[in-house]
Design a protein around this motif. Structure first.
Motif, mmCIF file in Angstrom:
data_model
loop_
_atom_site.group_PDB
_atom_site.id
_atom_site.type_symbol
_atom_site.label_atom_id
_atom_site.label_comp_id
_atom_site.label_asym_id
_atom_site.label_seq_id
_atom_site.Cartn_x
_atom_site.Cartn_y
_atom_site.Cartn_z
ATOM 1 N N VAL A 43 4.813 7.208 5.522
ATOM 2 C CA VAL A 43 5.625 6.205 4.842
ATOM 3 C C VAL A 43 4.778 5.518 3.773
ATOM 4 O O VAL A 43 3.562 5.703 3.716
ATOM 5 N N GLY A 44 5.445 4.706 2.955
ATOM 6 C CA GLY A 44 4.733 3.987 1.893
ATOM 7 C C GLY A 44 5.634 3.858 0.688
ATOM 8 O O GLY A 44 6.584 4.630 0.521
ATOM 9 N N ALA A 45 5.310 2.904 -0.167
ATOM 10 C CA ALA A 45 6.143 2.615 -1.343
ATOM 11 C C ALA A 45 6.167 3.805 -2.302
ATOM 12 O O ALA A 45 5.338 4.712 -2.183
ATOM 13 N N ASN A 46 7.081 3.781 -3.244
ATOM 14 C CA ASN A 46 7.116 4.807 -4.291
ATOM 15 C C ASN A 46 5.754 4.831 -4.987
ATOM 16 O O ASN A 46 5.217 3.788 -5.339
ATOM 17 N N GLY A 47 5.220 6.025 -5.145
ATOM 18 C CA GLY A 47 3.947 6.172 -5.841
ATOM 19 C C GLY A 47 2.730 5.951 -4.955
ATOM 20 O O GLY A 47 1.593 5.960 -5.428
ATOM 21 N N ALA A 48 2.940 5.742 -3.660
ATOM 22 C CA ALA A 48 1.808 5.475 -2.750
ATOM 23 C C ALA A 48 0.960 6.723 -2.504
ATOM 24 O O ALA A 48 -0.153 6.626 -1.981
ATOM 25 N N GLY A 49 1.488 7.896 -2.834
ATOM 26 C CA GLY A 49 0.697 9.124 -2.674
ATOM 27 C C GLY A 49 1.172 10.023 -1.546
ATOM 28 O O GLY A 49 0.470 10.959 -1.151
ATOM 29 N N LYS A 50 2.383 9.802 -1.058
ATOM 30 C CA LYS A 50 2.896 10.588 0.085
ATOM 31 C C LYS A 50 3.012 12.073 -0.263
ATOM 32 O O LYS A 50 2.543 12.944 0.470
#
Ligand code: ATP
Length: 207
Positions: A43-50
């Motif tokens: 998980v993680g915000a848009n652009g976090a590198g997922k």
């Protein structure tokens, strides 16, 4: 449980994964271990590198530092379906099955069976470019699972799925876990996180 599956065996070990694009640090020393019979959510915000992290795990992008160790076969479902526009679903099943040493009839059967589980009749002779967006996404998903890989990497694979198919998709993920596969899913669906075994949050830490 399925006989012959090696429950608890490490299928993916990512250690110290670091990635920069230009001067931007996208991933800094990220670790993730996933075993047979486990589901990990990223998980993680848009652009976090997922997506970047998943591509590195799949061997489709290189890391600036760190190592990825995989044991067994891998299926990868990209965010954007990478389909052959002029091929039918069956032809995709055969092509991807061949990549995993599956004879054509077996690949066709297993592709069609998985498609049915997502409420889609994949035996229709329709070229990929004429499938609806959601159905293309179902094909994308089935292709990641053709040949029963030990490790399945899924990058937000439910975009465009209708409500029923979305529920079918998560049932699939938990069935795979029961069968002893290791699954990694990039997701924004935080309400499901209590049902997964590991959560990797790539949201950057504020300093
Ligand atoms: N090939 C590339 N070249 C340069 N920058 C890139 C490249 N791929 C990704 N990036 C950048 O790296 C960062 C992480 O991108 P990534 O797609 O991994 O994020 P994400 O967490 O999957 O985002 P989303 O939730 O929006 O899908 C973004 O700022 C993106 O612009």
């Amino acid at each position: 449980m399925v006989d012959g599956m090696d429950y608890g065996r490490v299928r993916l070990r990512a250690e110290g994964i670091t990635k920069r694009y230009g001067r931007r640090n996208v991933l800094s020393g990220v670790d993730l271990t996933v075993r047979s019979g486990e589901v990990a959510a990223i998980v993680g915000a848009n652009g976090a590198g997922k997506s970047t992290f998943l591509k590195i795990c799949a061997g489709l992008a290189g890391a600036d530092a760190g190592t990825v160790t995989i044991s067994g076969t891998v299926g990868y479902c990209p965010q954007q379906a990478g389909l052959f526009q002029f091929l039918r679903a069956d032809e995709h099943f055969e092509l991807f099955g061949a990549g995993r040493d599956q004879p054509r009839p077996a690949a066709r059967r297993s592709g069609r069976r998985m498609a049915r589980q997502l409420s889609w009749n994949a035996s229709e002779p329709t070229a990929a470019r004429h499938l609806s967006g959601g159905t293309q996404q179902k094909l994308n998903l089935v292709l990641a699972a053709i040949g029963d890989p030990d490790l399945i990497l899924l990058d937000e694979p439910y975009q465009g799925l209708d409500r029923g198919s979305y529920t079918d998709f998560w049932e699939w993920v938990f069935r795979w876990r029961q069968e002893g596969r290791a699954v990694v899913v990039v997701t924004h669906m935080l309400n499901l996180l209590d049902r997964v075994d590991t959560v990797l949050d790539l949201t950057p830490v504020e300093v």
